[in-house]
Design a protein around this motif. Structure first.
Motif, PDB file in Angstrom:
ATOM      1  N   THR A 105      11.500  10.854  -5.469  1.00  0.00           N
ATOM      2  CA  THR A 105      12.688  10.110  -6.484  1.00  0.00           C
ATOM      3  C   THR A 105      12.811   8.967  -5.834  1.00  0.00           C
ATOM      4  N   ALA A 106      12.502   8.460  -4.759  1.00  0.00           N
ATOM      5  CA  ALA A 106      12.874   7.031  -4.006  1.00  0.00           C
ATOM      6  C   ALA A 106      12.163   6.086  -4.666  1.00  0.00           C
ATOM      7  N   ASP A 107      12.657   4.972  -4.907  1.00  0.00           N
ATOM      8  CA  ASP A 107      12.240   3.714  -5.514  1.00  0.00           C
ATOM      9  C   ASP A 107      11.342   2.948  -4.562  1.00  0.00           C
ATOM     10  N   PRO A 108       9.829   2.946  -4.745  1.00  0.00           N
ATOM     11  CA  PRO A 108       9.025   2.557  -3.984  1.00  0.00           C
ATOM     12  C   PRO A 108       9.521   0.865  -3.633  1.00  0.00           C
ATOM     13  N   ALA A 109       9.725   0.211  -4.729  1.00  0.00           N
ATOM     14  CA  ALA A 109      10.277  -1.215  -4.178  1.00  0.00           C
ATOM     15  C   ALA A 109      11.294  -1.482  -3.307  1.00  0.00           C
ATOM     16  N   ALA A 110      11.923  -0.229  -3.185  1.00  0.00           N
ATOM     17  CA  ALA A 110      13.225  -0.528  -2.065  1.00  0.00           C
ATOM     18  C   ALA A 110      12.525   0.231  -0.860  1.00  0.00           C
ATOM     19  N   ASP A 111      11.397   0.442  -0.510  1.00  0.00           N
ATOM     20  CA  ASP A 111      10.942   1.015   0.692  1.00  0.00           C
ATOM     21  C   ASP A 111      10.798  -0.179   1.660  1.00  0.00           C
ATOM     22  N   PRO A 112      11.466   0.139   2.810  1.00  0.00           N
ATOM     23  CA  PRO A 112      11.274  -1.250   3.916  1.00  0.00           C
ATOM     24  C   PRO A 112       9.720  -1.560   4.528  1.00  0.00           C
ATOM     25  N   LEU A 113       8.895  -0.414   4.171  1.00  0.00           N
ATOM     26  CA  LEU A 113       7.598  -0.715   4.941  1.00  0.00           C
ATOM     27  C   LEU A 113       6.611  -1.360   3.735  1.00  0.00           C
ATOM     28  N   ARG A 114       7.143  -1.500   2.390  1.00  0.00           N
ATOM     29  CA  ARG A 114       6.113  -1.852   1.209  1.00  0.00           C
ATOM     30  C   ARG A 114       5.544  -3.014   1.702  1.00  0.00           C
ATOM     31  N   ASP A 115       6.070  -4.139   1.992  1.00  0.00           N
ATOM     32  CA  ASP A 115       5.361  -5.279   2.223  1.00  0.00           C
ATOM     33  C   ASP A 115       4.347  -5.191   3.498  1.00  0.00           C
ATOM     34  N   ARG A 116       4.694  -4.689   4.677  1.00  0.00           N
ATOM     35  CA  ARG A 116       4.016  -4.434   5.703  1.00  0.00           C
ATOM     36  C   ARG A 116       2.762  -3.587   5.644  1.00  0.00           C
ATOM     37  N   ILE A 117       2.993  -2.727   4.476  1.00  0.00           N
ATOM     38  CA  ILE A 117       1.849  -1.926   4.408  1.00  0.00           C
ATOM     39  C   ILE A 117       0.937  -2.725   3.367  1.00  0.00           C
ATOM     40  N   ALA A 118       1.430  -3.211   2.432  1.00  0.00           N
ATOM     41  CA  ALA A 118       0.642  -4.298   1.553  1.00  0.00           C
ATOM     42  C   ALA A 118      -0.391  -5.170   2.515  1.00  0.00           C
ATOM     43  N   GLU A 119       0.400  -5.887   3.417  1.00  0.00           N
ATOM     44  CA  GLU A 119      -0.199  -6.776   4.381  1.00  0.00           C
ATOM     45  C   GLU A 119      -1.280  -6.310   5.274  1.00  0.00           C
ATOM     46  N   ALA A 120      -1.059  -4.864   5.815  1.00  0.00           N
ATOM     47  CA  ALA A 120      -1.990  -4.239   6.473  1.00  0.00           C
ATOM     48  C   ALA A 120      -3.156  -3.844   5.786  1.00  0.00           C
ATOM     49  N   VAL A 121      -3.045  -3.261   4.643  1.00  0.00           N
ATOM     50  CA  VAL A 121      -4.168  -3.083   3.686  1.00  0.00           C
ATOM     51  C   VAL A 121      -5.007  -4.269   3.259  1.00  0.00           C
ATOM     52  N   ALA A 122      -4.513  -5.319   3.024  1.00  0.00           N
ATOM     53  CA  ALA A 122      -5.116  -6.674   2.717  1.00  0.00           C
ATOM     54  C   ALA A 122      -5.885  -7.152   3.939  1.00  0.00           C
ATOM     55  N   GLU A 123      -5.342  -7.174   5.048  1.00  0.00           N
ATOM     56  CA  GLU A 123      -6.175  -7.430   6.179  1.00  0.00           C
ATOM     57  C   GLU A 123      -7.112  -6.392   6.716  1.00  0.00           C
ATOM     58  N   ALA A 124      -7.023  -5.351   6.254  1.00  0.00           N
ATOM     59  CA  ALA A 124      -8.181  -4.519   6.550  1.00  0.00           C
ATOM     60  C   ALA A 124      -9.316  -4.651   5.500  1.00  0.00           C
ATOM     61  N   VAL A 125      -8.958  -4.979   4.441  1.00  0.00           N
ATOM     62  CA  VAL A 125     -10.102  -5.036   3.364  1.00  0.00           C
ATOM     63  C   VAL A 125     -10.540  -6.584   3.664  1.00  0.00           C
ATOM     64  N   ALA A 126      -9.824  -7.489   4.151  1.00  0.00           N
ATOM     65  CA  ALA A 126     -10.314  -8.829   4.565  1.00  0.00           C
ATOM     66  C   ALA A 126     -11.534  -8.409   5.689  1.00  0.00           C
ATOM     67  N   GLU A 127     -11.179  -7.829   6.559  1.00  0.00           N
ATOM     68  CA  GLU A 127     -11.737  -7.701   7.995  1.00  0.00           C
ATOM     69  C   GLU A 127     -13.038  -6.785   7.510  1.00  0.00           C
ATOM     70  N   LEU A 128     -12.881  -5.677   6.787  1.00  0.00           N
ATOM     71  CA  LEU A 128     -14.149  -4.761   6.569  1.00  0.00           C
ATOM     72  C   LEU A 128     -15.082  -5.283   5.513  1.00  0.00           C
ATOM     73  N   ARG A 129     -14.799  -6.227   4.696  1.00  0.00           N
ATOM     74  CA  ARG A 129     -15.252  -6.817   3.715  1.00  0.00           C
ATOM     75  C   ARG A 129     -16.262  -5.904   2.861  1.00  0.00           C
ATOM     76  N   PRO A 130     -15.791  -4.843   2.249  1.00  0.00           N
ATOM     77  CA  PRO A 130     -16.499  -4.043   1.294  1.00  0.00           C
ATOM     78  C   PRO A 130     -17.059  -4.529  -0.037  1.00  0.00           C
ATOM     79  N   THR A 131     -17.989  -3.965  -0.370  1.00  0.00           N
ATOM     80  CA  THR A 131     -18.463  -4.655  -1.666  1.00  0.00           C
ATOM     81  C   THR A 131     -18.132  -3.861  -2.888  1.00  0.00           C
ATOM     82  N   LEU A 132     -17.325  -2.686  -2.860  1.00  0.00           N
ATOM     83  CA  LEU A 132     -16.821  -1.949  -3.789  1.00  0.00           C
ATOM     84  C   LEU A 132     -15.266  -1.046  -2.978  1.00  0.00           C
TER      85      LEU A 132
END
Length: 132
Positions: A105-132
């Motif tokens: 029931t927690a509000d995902p927008a209120a999670d203090p890790l939300r932005d850090r996780i989004a950044e970490a996923v974006a960095e991983a995608v940039a590094e790994l360079r998948p095509t799909l």
């Protein structure tokens, strides 16, 4: 389904899993059909946990549980021919003060890790360079 599998074989596919074993349970059949034919990558976000089955393993604590689940992910990657396993190392809800009810029931927008996780996923995608 054949078209999907053929398409996956033509790409370096990044599979993003919230927790260990989520990709295995939700996409395992597709991965089995593609095994070894394309360089798949597995990114797992929440890799530190106090949650485990069987429940008796929970008494061993988060360090043991997390190590066990990470090894299961590595074995799964080897079994399915995934080229790389990328654990992001974030604590899951069981280590961040949530219980079964508040986790749902927690509000995902209120999670203090939300932005850090989004950044970490974006960095991983940039590094790994998948095509799909």
């Amino acid at each position: 389904m054949t078209g999907l599998i053929d398409g996956l074989r033509d790409h370096t596919t990044l599979w993003i899993s919230p927790h260990p074993d989520d990709v295995a349970y939700s996409c395992g059949g597709v991965l089995a059909a593609c095994a070894g034919s394309a360089p798949g990558l597995l990114l797992t976000v929440f890799t530190r946990s106090a949650w485990a089955l069987p429940k008796r393993l929970r008494a061993a604590g988060p360090k043991v549980i997390s190590a066990r689940r990470a090894e299961e992910e590595r074995r799964y990657c080897r079994a399915r021919g995934l080229a790389r396993y990328v654990p992001l190392g974030f604590d899951d809800a069981s280590l961040r003060g949530y219980d079964d009810d508040t986790e749902l029931t927690a509000d995902p927008a209120a999670d203090p890790l939300r932005d850090r996780i989004a950044e970490a996923v974006a960095e991983a995608v940039a590094e790994l360079r998948p095509t799909l």
